[in-house]
Design an enzyme around this catalytic site. Structure first.
Site, PDB file in Angstrom:
ATOM      1  N   GLU A 131       0.824  -1.224   0.000  1.00 56.86           N
ATOM      2  CA  GLU A 131       0.000   0.000   0.000  1.00 56.86           C
ATOM      3  C   GLU A 131       0.854   1.269   0.000  1.00 56.86           C
ATOM      4  O   GLU A 131       0.565   2.233  -0.699  1.00 56.86           O
ATOM      5  CB  GLU A 131      -0.929  -0.016   1.220  1.00 56.86           C
ATOM      6  CG  GLU A 131      -1.875   1.161   1.306  1.00 56.86           C
ATOM      7  CD  GLU A 131      -2.840   1.208   0.127  1.00 56.86           C
ATOM      8  OE1 GLU A 131      -2.625   2.065  -0.750  1.00 56.86           O
ATOM      9  OE2 GLU A 131      -3.785   0.407   0.066  1.00 56.86           O
ATOM     10  N   LYS A 207       4.979   4.685  -9.619  1.00 52.89           N
ATOM     11  CA  LYS A 207       3.675   4.509  -8.953  1.00 52.89           C
ATOM     12  C   LYS A 207       2.591   4.245  -9.987  1.00 52.89           C
ATOM     13  O   LYS A 207       1.709   3.400  -9.784  1.00 52.89           O
ATOM     14  CB  LYS A 207       3.363   5.746  -8.119  1.00 52.89           C
ATOM     15  CG  LYS A 207       4.386   5.953  -7.005  1.00 52.89           C
ATOM     16  CD  LYS A 207       4.297   7.338  -6.400  1.00 52.89           C
ATOM     17  CE  LYS A 207       5.420   7.579  -5.412  1.00 52.89           C
ATOM     18  NZ  LYS A 207       5.571   8.995  -5.044  1.00 52.89           N
TER      19      LYS A 207
END
Ligand SMILES: NC(=O)c1ccc[n+]([C@@H]2O[C@H](COP(=O)([O-])OP(=O)(O)OC[C@H]3O[C@@H](n4cnc5c(N)ncnc54)[C@H](OP(=O)(O)O)[C@@H]3O)[C@@H](O)[C@H]2O)c1
Length: 436
Positions: A131, A207
């Protein structure tokens, strides 16, 4: 696994010490929430003697990350060293092979080796949770992988680099040049001494590679991302964009098109008043568009010890609760290969800054070249640059064109023709516009 969930933490920098702090401060409430006590048994880093401002007494110092990865006193290997090479890669692999769950905040590792690591986690029936690797404290991985799993996602986008957002925000609010604000960001510790990785867009691209896989059920393909950084954005562009009703942000965008999936990171004009335009300073935000849920946008801290360790801890609690899911949302064998949509086929609006020679007929010639490529102009503005003293006689005139939606290849052709026609005193500056 014993009744207690035992953590081994490799990496005791910003995030590693932040995690130790949370485990120490909240051990009682974490045990209740996780349904089992959680304790750190082993730690390691490069320098054993460094004062880290945290109490390491009672913890075993592992000889190496690899040794910790297979230690029988560790149930969860927490990788917080960073980098897509060693020792992060081989220690994570060793942990997965040894049947240990892995939690990492390492976007570079996932972007470069995520497919193989996810496969290894599945084969060994353990978790690979990450996460914190995307936008720090913002729970976007879980949101896409679990909460929005009922949706066909058509677009995922975000401001995923706080350094760039800090620089763009300061340039606009304080009318300062890029180099000046970058120096301040470095002095404040928001930017590295070598800032290329952040301002060149590569950190955001790591990302985005992960988000694209989760959102579209594709294999991760970092190499397919179009990456452009913020280093060429001029204060004049920020001011002109402002006058035209836009802000400039470094966005990562992945969108499904008829040709495949566009993955791109670049400076982007976003309409003032849109949610994403209001995300300022070091803050991050990630949004998605799903066919059932509509638009979702999450904003928060994308970095820092507390926010990042908060995401790492949530991943650990998931493991304690037995919530182990496929790392990339689907079994790796079900992920489709990534199909790249060519950047030249991108359709959207464009901001084009031209320094034209100040001669009769130049604007008309430019408009004609645009028309030849069927590019329709939403506006043409003569822009007064602050870089020229007022009243000074100048031989060039700065113009800003805003196009309606058009194909990128047509824009490139038109600009080549305008350059070849001898109309420009300097290279054109082009910034894509994203609709929200
Ligand atoms: N910082 C953030 O806000 C943030 C946000 C999101 C994600 N992340 C990710 O989280 C990870 C950690 O980031 P960080 O900011 O905490 O990094 P950091 O402050 O630079 O800390 C890195 C730690 O890893 C250790 N380390 C490095 N190479 C090692 C090696 N060869 N063997 C053993 N230990 C080694 C270092 O040891 P020494 O201390 O002894 O040098 C240090 O303790 C990275 O993947 C980063 O991308 C960070």
């Amino acid at each position: 696994m014993t009744n207690t969930l035992r953590l081994g933490i490799a990496g005791l920098g910003t995030v590693g010490t932040g995690l130790l702090d949370i485990v120490t401060k909240h051990s009682a409430s974490l045990a209740v929430r996780a349904g089992t006590p959680i304790e750190v048994t082993e730690v390691t880093a490069r320098d054993r003697d460094k004062d880290r401002g945290v109490d390491l007494s009672g913890l075993t110092w592992a000889a190496s990350p690899e040794a910790m990865a297979t230690s029988e006193n560790v149930d969860v290997f927490v990788e917080l060293m960073g980098g897509d090479g060693e020792p992060a890669k081989s220690s994570v692999e060793a942990a997965l092979r040894a049947g240990k769950h892995v939690v990492t905040a390492n976007k570079a590792l996932l972007a470069m080796h995520g497919n193989e690591l996810a496969r290894l986690a599945e084969e060994n029936e353990v978790a690979l949770n990450f996460e914190a690797a995307v936008a720090g404290g913002i729970p976007i991985v879980k949101t896409i992988r679990e909460s929005a799993t009922a949706n066909q996602i058509s677009r995922v986008y975000g401001i995923m680099n706080g350094t760039c957002n800090f620089i763009m925000t300061k340039m606009r609010n304080e009318a300062r040049d890029f180099a000046d604000v970058l120096a301040e960001a470095q002095a404040l510790g928001y930017a590295e001494a070598d800032p290329t990785f952040d301002i060149g867009g590569f950190d955001a691209a790591h990302k985005l590679a992960i988000l694209t896989s989760l959102a579209f059920g594709r294999e991760i393909d970092f190499s397919a991302i179009y990456v452009e950084g913020i280093e060429h954005i001029a204060l004049d562009d920020i001011k002109a964009a402002d006058n035209l009703g836009f802000k400039i942000k470094l966005l990562g965008v992945a969108v499904e098109t008829e040709d495949g999936i566009e993955q791109r990171v670049h400076p982007t004009l976003v309409p003032k008043g849109s949610n994403i335009a209001e995300v300022e300073g070091v803050f991050n935000a990630v949004g998605l568009e799903g066919d059932s849920v509509g638009e979702l946008i999450l904003e928060g801290a994308g970095a820092g010890a507390g926010p990042t360790a908060s995401a790492v801890m949530a991943d650990i609690i998931d493991i304690a609760r037995g919530n182990v899911v496929h790392p990339l949302g689907l079994p790796v064998s079900m992920l489709k290969p990534y199909k790249r949509a060519r950047m030249r086929a991108h359709e959207g609006g464009y901001y084009i800054a031209l320094e034209l020679f100040d001669r009769p007929g130049e604007v008309a010639a430019v408009a004609q070249h645009m028309a030849n490529q069927n590019i329709s102009l939403a506006s043409i503005m003569q822009h007064t640059s602050d870089t020229v003293e007022k009243g000074a006689k100048r031989e060039t005139a700065p113009f800003i064109l805003i196009t309606h939606d058009t194909m990128e290849s047509d824009v490139r052709t038109a600009l080549d023709e305008i350059e070849n026609g001898g109309h420009l005193a300097s290279k054109p500056r082009v910034i894509r516009i994203e609709r929200f």
